[in-house]
Write an enzyme that holds these catalytic residues in place. Structure first.
Site, PDB file in Angstrom:
ATOM      1  N   CYS A 100       0.797  -1.228   0.000  1.00  0.00           N
ATOM      2  CA  CYS A 100       0.000   0.000   0.000  1.00  0.00           C
ATOM      3  C   CYS A 100       0.830   1.280   0.000  1.00  0.00           C
ATOM      4  O   CYS A 100       0.686   2.126  -0.875  1.00  0.00           O
ATOM      5  CB  CYS A 100      -0.931   0.007   1.206  1.00  0.00           C
ATOM      6  SG  CYS A 100      -2.103  -1.356   1.246  1.00  0.00           S
ATOM      7  N   HIS A 131      -0.625   6.710   2.626  1.00  0.00           N
ATOM      8  CA  HIS A 131      -0.705   5.418   3.309  1.00  0.00           C
ATOM      9  C   HIS A 131      -1.543   5.477   4.574  1.00  0.00           C
ATOM     10  O   HIS A 131      -2.259   4.537   4.913  1.00  0.00           O
ATOM     11  CB  HIS A 131       0.693   4.899   3.647  1.00  0.00           C
ATOM     12  CG  HIS A 131       0.651   3.574   4.363  1.00  0.00           C
ATOM     13  ND1 HIS A 131       1.031   3.410   5.680  1.00  0.00           N
ATOM     14  CD2 HIS A 131       0.214   2.356   3.950  1.00  0.00           C
ATOM     15  CE1 HIS A 131       0.855   2.157   6.030  1.00  0.00           C
ATOM     16  NE2 HIS A 131       0.365   1.488   5.012  1.00  0.00           N
TER      17      HIS A 131
END
Length: 494
Positions: free
Chosen positions: A76, A135
């Protein structure tokens, strides 16, 4: 008569000003950017006949669906860093989920923007972030178990940063949240990796994100500046939680397991992993690893849960797009739906991302550009996440004095071919680098014993990543290695 002349001049001046403002807004369109965590291209518009995704499918029918979009890093934080900066990873630290924190969050403002959102803001855009765009789950700096912070992960990108953590209290608690208000952290990982909650859409955090986005669109409608609205949805990231009504869309018996449930022949087992992220959910029914895959019944249940999460998010996206249309904003708003990477749903014995296989690297990318003649087009041209930055800048007529590793694919959005260059994608993770061409995936690994090995997969085959053919076709490997080396950023020399 003099009074009438003055009034005429005043009215003409104002009409002229209105016309100029409209022209300016048209030349600098709004952007609605929707980031969906762990969204592999399992949607109706990508040919999945089981998944129910009518709202995303409708968007696809009005724009371009990229069937060969690949991320640079299958995790991610690093993938979002590539998106935001338009840059490939240059060091191993840039393969980490912490890369944005380490290289952007605590830095002074520089001549080059920290992200493409920052660059839009510098060029007159009002930028709003809701949910997970970078993130961090809420855009603020804090670890999973820490108290909320007031420091932004992207210090200079946002005009406004919003999030509703609801009954979960913090961004990360919401990210791993269950319907009763608990979360993975509070329950010390003693949770299942799925849940069919007896709640409505607002019973999970993504429903609250949708509410915020709709409310903010109504405000943005009334301002003169073009806007960038980033909306980041959590699902279908683990845990695969969604309201029960989305589970009820599917019959378990109709769901198939992966067509490629075994480790590819002739591949190194170190190229895969033991589904460690998935196995953090210690009340899982079964524990998958490279030795044992889960039963077919459990594989169907997990796919059922993933698909239900996708349908939940599809409905949220549909509500936002409906509001965009109701506010008469869709004719001047670029819409992007982007998955930050793919996910193995039992493919190659893996439940998770974090590999250099197709399932972890290919993700959804759908773009609708208002005013173009292209509708319901599927583009098989290979594009990369780093290409999105320069593409959006070109679409918004925003000059880029700085360079990125990506290249604009605007011609594809207008139905034109790209210039005659090799269409390839490069991806990186752990000790490997991968090249995807139209026909092949060639991956090289730098193993712990200092040896370098290659894996080659044939994507003209009906079962493209079930057999490593590198030893059988050294001539293909030899031909592709120079092209693979063009993607070498020096990552493995540092």
């Amino acid at each position: 008569m003099r009074f009438i002349a003055i009034m005429y001049s005043f009215l003409m001046l104002n009409f002229s000003g209105c016309g100029q403002e409209k022209k300016e807004n048209t030349s600098h369109p709004n952007i609605l950017f929707i980031a969906v965590d762990d969204l592999r291209p399992d949607l109706g518009c990508y040919g999945n006949t089981i998944v129910q995704s009518p709202h995303i499918d409708k968007l696809a029918s009005e724009g371009v669906t990229f069937t060969n979009h690949f991320v640079q890093v299958p995790t991610c934080g690093a993938s979002r860093y590539n998106l935001l900066t338009g840059m490939r990873p240059k060091t191993k630290a840039q393969l980490s989920n912490e890369v944005i924190y380490n290289e952007i969050s605590n830095q002074p403002e520089r001549a080059n923007p920290e992200s493409f959102i920052h660059h839009l803001k510098r060029n007159g855009y009002h930028t709003v972030g809701i949910g997970k765009i970078s993130h961090s789950a809420d855009g603020l700096l804090s670890d999973y178990n820490e108290k909320p912070s007031d420091k932004r992960e992207l210090p200079y990108s946002w005009s406004e940063l919003l999030f509703d953590s609801g009954k979960w209290g913090t961004g990360w608690n919401a990210f791993f949240g269950y319907a009763n208000g608990e979360n993975r952290q509070s329950l010390h990982n003693k949770v299942k990796p799925y849940e069919a909650g007896k709640v409505d859409d607002l019973g999970y955090p993504d429903g609250l994100t949708t509410q915020l986005a709709i409310s903010k669109l109504k405000e943005l409608k009334n301002q003169n500046k073009p806007f960038f609205l980033g909306v980041g949805f959590f699902k279908p990231h683990l845990p695969f939680n969604s309201p029960e009504k989305y589970w009820d869309l599917y019959q378990n018996d109709a769901i198939s397991i992966s067509p490629y449930p075994e480790i590819p022949q002739n591949s190194n087992r170190e190229s895969l992993h033991d589904s460690n992220e998935f196995n953090q959910y210690t009340r899982t029914d079964e524990i998958p690893n490279r030795e044992n895959r889960v039963s077919d019944a459990y594989a169907k249940k997990l796919r059922h849960a993933y698909y239900a999460s996708v349908s939940y998010i599809d409905h949220q996206i549909g509500m936002i797009l409906s509001e965009l249309k109701a506010l008469d904003l869709e004719e001047n708003t670029i819409v992007v739906v982007w998955g930050d990477h793919g996910w193995h749903l039992g493919d190659q014995k893996v439940w998770g991302k974090h590999t250099l296989f197709e399932n972890a690297l290919k993700s959804a990318l759908i773009i609708k550009v208002p005013g173009t003649r292209i509708k319901n087009k599927k583009s098989s041209t290979i594009v990369e996440t780093v290409d999105i930055y320069p593409t959006l800048m070109e679409l918004c007529n925003v000059n880029m004095p700085h360079k990125t590793d990506g290249k604009s694919f605007v011609p594809l959005l207008h139905g034109d071919p790209m210039p005659l260059t090799e269409s390839v994608a490069y991806s990186y993770f752990n000790d490997g680098m991968s090249l995807r061409t139209e026909k092949y995936r060639l991956t090289t690994y730098f193993r712990a014993d200092k040896t370098q090995e290659y894996e080659l997969y044939d994507h003209t085959s009906d079962a493209p990543e079930t057999q490593n053919i590198a030893n059988d076709h050294p001539e293909i490997v030899q031909k592709l290695v120079p092209l693979l080396n063009k993607g070498d950023t020096g990552l493995f020399n540092k």
